[in-house]
Design a protein around this motif. Structure first.
Motif, short mmCIF file in Angstrom:
data_model
loop_
_atom_site.label_atom_id
_atom_site.label_comp_id
_atom_site.label_asym_id
_atom_site.label_seq_id
_atom_site.Cartn_x
_atom_site.Cartn_y
_atom_site.Cartn_z
N GLU A 230 -31.44 48.79 6.29
CA GLU A 230 -30.16 48.42 5.68
C GLU A 230 -30.31 48.31 4.16
O GLU A 230 -29.45 48.78 3.41
CB GLU A 230 -29.69 47.09 6.27
CG GLU A 230 -28.40 46.56 5.66
CD GLU A 230 -27.21 47.47 5.85
OE1 GLU A 230 -26.28 47.41 5.02
OE2 GLU A 230 -27.20 48.28 6.81
N LYS A 233 -30.46 51.73 2.64
CA LYS A 233 -29.14 52.35 2.53
C LYS A 233 -28.42 51.85 1.28
O LYS A 233 -27.83 52.64 0.53
CB LYS A 233 -28.30 52.06 3.77
CG LYS A 233 -26.92 52.69 3.73
CD LYS A 233 -26.12 52.41 4.98
CE LYS A 233 -25.58 51.00 4.98
NZ LYS A 233 -24.66 50.74 6.11
N GLN A 234 -28.46 50.53 1.05
CA GLN A 234 -27.78 49.98 -0.12
C GLN A 234 -28.39 50.50 -1.42
O GLN A 234 -27.66 50.82 -2.36
CB GLN A 234 -27.86 48.44 -0.08
CG GLN A 234 -27.15 47.81 1.10
CD GLN A 234 -25.68 48.16 1.17
OE1 GLN A 234 -25.02 48.27 0.14
NE2 GLN A 234 -25.16 48.37 2.36
N THR A 252 -33.51 57.86 1.83
CA THR A 252 -33.03 57.69 3.20
C THR A 252 -33.66 58.72 4.15
O THR A 252 -33.86 58.43 5.33
CB THR A 252 -31.50 57.79 3.26
OG1 THR A 252 -31.07 59.02 2.66
CG2 THR A 252 -30.87 56.62 2.53
N GLU A 273 -27.53 56.65 10.05
CA GLU A 273 -26.31 56.28 9.33
C GLU A 273 -26.58 56.17 7.83
O GLU A 273 -25.78 56.62 7.02
CB GLU A 273 -25.77 54.96 9.87
CG GLU A 273 -24.34 54.70 9.46
CD GLU A 273 -24.17 53.38 8.74
OE1 GLU A 273 -23.12 53.19 8.12
OE2 GLU A 273 -25.10 52.57 8.76
N GLY A 274 -27.73 55.58 7.46
CA GLY A 274 -28.07 55.47 6.05
C GLY A 274 -28.22 56.83 5.39
O GLY A 274 -27.75 57.04 4.26
N HIS A 275 -28.88 57.75 6.08
CA HIS A 275 -29.07 59.09 5.51
C HIS A 275 -27.73 59.81 5.39
O HIS A 275 -27.46 60.49 4.38
CB HIS A 275 -30.03 59.90 6.39
CG HIS A 275 -30.52 61.16 5.75
ND1 HIS A 275 -30.90 61.24 4.43
CD2 HIS A 275 -30.66 62.42 6.26
CE1 HIS A 275 -31.27 62.48 4.15
NE2 HIS A 275 -31.12 63.21 5.23
N ARG A 277 -24.80 58.41 4.93
CA ARG A 277 -24.06 57.82 3.80
C ARG A 277 -24.59 58.33 2.46
O ARG A 277 -23.83 58.57 1.54
CB ARG A 277 -24.15 56.30 3.84
CG ARG A 277 -23.53 55.65 5.07
CD ARG A 277 -22.05 55.84 5.14
NE ARG A 277 -21.51 55.32 6.39
CZ ARG A 277 -20.35 55.67 6.89
NH1 ARG A 277 -19.58 56.55 6.26
NH2 ARG A 277 -19.92 55.16 8.03
N SER A 278 -25.91 58.49 2.35
CA SER A 278 -26.47 58.98 1.09
C SER A 278 -26.11 60.44 0.86
O SER A 278 -25.84 60.85 -0.28
CB SER A 278 -27.98 58.77 1.04
OG SER A 278 -28.65 59.62 1.95
#
Length: 536
Positions: A230, A233-234, A252, A273-275, A277-278
């Protein structure tokens, strides 16, 4: 705040030496400029401390001081209780009793947390943690000293003193490397990475959270591993916003590759999900669509209907931006069928909103108005879902304008302004919230005792909890304790993202796990390695 030297504190509390100025509690009270509040129990506990000191029994002295601190705390004299516990910590160290020392240290941590929160004296609590570190280092208790360093830094970060917290976290990281404690090290790295993120030191934050994940994954613990993903991701989103999209994607991607090599399903999904979003933030739309296609195939294999519908909607958003309206509508239609099948009203509302958005972007404002009003009616029915209403009002305003109905556009604009001016929604009465809900929930972080923000770790197939359910009630089976508050009660999850337990906010640590069974019972386990607090 004036900082009393550790030795002086110990003398004042324990009554060491001829010139200490009376009994421990009385000396401390005099030092604080307030008269002691004597009663029989306090007088008896001070006598017990003196007797243990006279007998030369440091273990008995530590226990007596610990008991005296409990009495002081019960009389809301928490600062004096901390003095007594500092003296008890020293006595336990001299007794070479590690179990007793850890017990006293735990009590001190609790009292300092109360001092910082309930007592609203965070600066004093942070300074006193410095005294704890000094005592433990003098006793050569390296492991406990590293924990105290971590706790001091975390408390500072809770107060948004990130620049102060960073060097203390760095010290904790260095100590925990020497001790070869990978789980504890992962927590310190996580919190250090968070503070670096908050101070915009993104170049350092990325490698720190990546190492936090690798340490946690190597130790096989999910709490700090999920938190590292998490945090990653931020950091990636901030990197992308700063124009460093490729650095964001590299970070990510590395977390995703690490998660795929031995990570849990939840960690892999969180990393996915993090990848994603990036990639979106870096404007790599084709790569993001390819990622979603593979992810969708996996969720279909697992028959994970909720996640399948959510991914279809994410694809539709990207296809609308790419002006592939036919492809977007096809995906939205599939997602709507799933949401209706599983009874997910909010998911259905978001699908209708996306249909309206596709129509508006495709030059069909009247169709956008019809679909947008359908979505709005569901958001209104689902606890007046604030974000959904805001998005609908914005879209309806633009669609009415493009359709040439300026009066309607003005009405929608006024509704938007009124909604944005609304105060945050108050918690619903538990009797007004239906039973039921998803199988699993994750940890919570509080904004205040009256307003608690629900935050999700990626647990199982939960990706859209706040969007997919209009509220449910569950019972707490265990006594949860955090920040000095004990309670047993009913948790109410509202339409947006708020949690209340009676009149108390629910505080859980990041490593805690909580599951809601199909019968609506919340079951939880405490991660004993997790820090007592964390940066928000």
């Amino acid at each position: 705040m004036h900082r009393i030297p550790t030795l002086a504190v110990l003398v004042l509390v324990a009554g060491w030496g001829a010139g200490c100025g009376g009994s421990g509690a009385a000396g401390v009270a005099a030092a604080q400029g307030a008269p002691p509040e004597d009663d029989a129990a306090l007088r008896a506990s001070r006598e017990a401390v003196r007797a243990a000191q006279a007998a030369g029994d440091p273990a008995a002295e530590a226990r007596a001081l610990q008991g005296h601190a409990a009495l002081l705390h019960g009389r809301t004299r928490t600062s004096e209780a901390c003095d007594s516990l500092l003296a008890a910590l020293d006595a336990a160290g001299r007794a070479k009793d590690r179990v007793l020392l850890r017990s006293v240290h735990d009590d001190l941590a609790d009292r300092l947390q109360v001092l910082a929160t309930t007592g609203r004296r965070p600066e004093e609590a942070i300074a006193r943690y410095g005294q704890v570190v000094e005592v433990l280092r003098r006793l050569k208790e390296a492991e406990d000293a590293s924990l105290a360093l971590h706790s001091r830094a975390t408390l500072a970060a809770d107060q948004e003193k990130f620049s102060d917290a960073i060097p203390w976290f760095e010290e904790a990281v260095a100590e925990r490397r020497k001790l070869e404690r990978p789980v504890a090290l992962a927590w310190s790295l996580n919190n250090l990475g968070w503070c670096l993120l908050k101070t915009r030191d993104l170049a350092r934050a990325g490698p720190v959270v990546r190492e936090a994940y690798e340490k946690a994954r190597g130790a096989g613990v999910t709490g700090p591993a999920g938190k590292a993903i998490e945090n990653g991701k931020q950091v990636a989103l901030e990197l992308a916003a700063a124009g460093k999209g490729e650095d964001a994607v590299a970070l990510t991607r590395g977390l995703l590759e690490a998660a795929r090599f031995g990570g849990t399903v939840a960690e892999q999904e969180a990393a996915l999900e993090g990848h994603f979003r990036s990639l979106v933030a870096a404007r790599r739309t084709e790569d993001a669509l390819d990622l979603l296609s593979g992810w969708l195939a996996g969720e279909r294999t697992l028959k994970n209907r909720n996640a399948e519908a959510a991914i279809l909607q994410e694809k539709a958003r990207l296809l609308i931006e790419r002006k592939d309206f036919d492809g977007a509508r096809a995906g939205i239609g599939e997602s709507l069928a799933i949401h209706r099948e599983i009874g997910d009203r909010l998911g259905e509302a978001w699908g209708l909103f996306l249909l309206a958005r596709a129509a508006q972007a495709g030059g069909k404002p009247r169709e956008a108005l019809a679909r947008g009003q359908e979505a709005l009616s569901i958001f209104e029915a689902c606890g007046r879902h604030r974000q959904g209403r805001v998005d609908c009002f914005q879209l309806l305003r633009d669609a009415a304008r493009d359709a040439g109905d300026l009066d309607a556009a003005l009405r929608w604009m006024k509704a938007l302004e009124e909604t944005l001016a609304e105060p945050p929604p108050a918690p619903l009465d538990p009797h007004q919230v239906r039973q039921g809900g998803p199988d699993r929930v994750a940890w919570y972080a509080a904004a205040s005792e009256a307003d608690v923000v629900l935050r999700l770790s990626r647990v199982g197939d939960l990706w859209h909890l706040s969007d997919a359910h209009d509220g449910f009630t569950v019972k707490v089976e265990h006594d949860w304790r955090a920040r000095g508050v004990h309670f047993r009660g009913t948790i109410v999850l509202l339409a947006g993202d708020r949690v209340m337990v009676g009149r108390y906010a629910l505080f859980l640590r990041p490593g805690d796990k909580a599951e809601v069974t199909k019968g609506g019972v919340l079951r939880g386990t405490r991660d004993s390695s997790a820090p007592a607090t964390r940066p928000k």
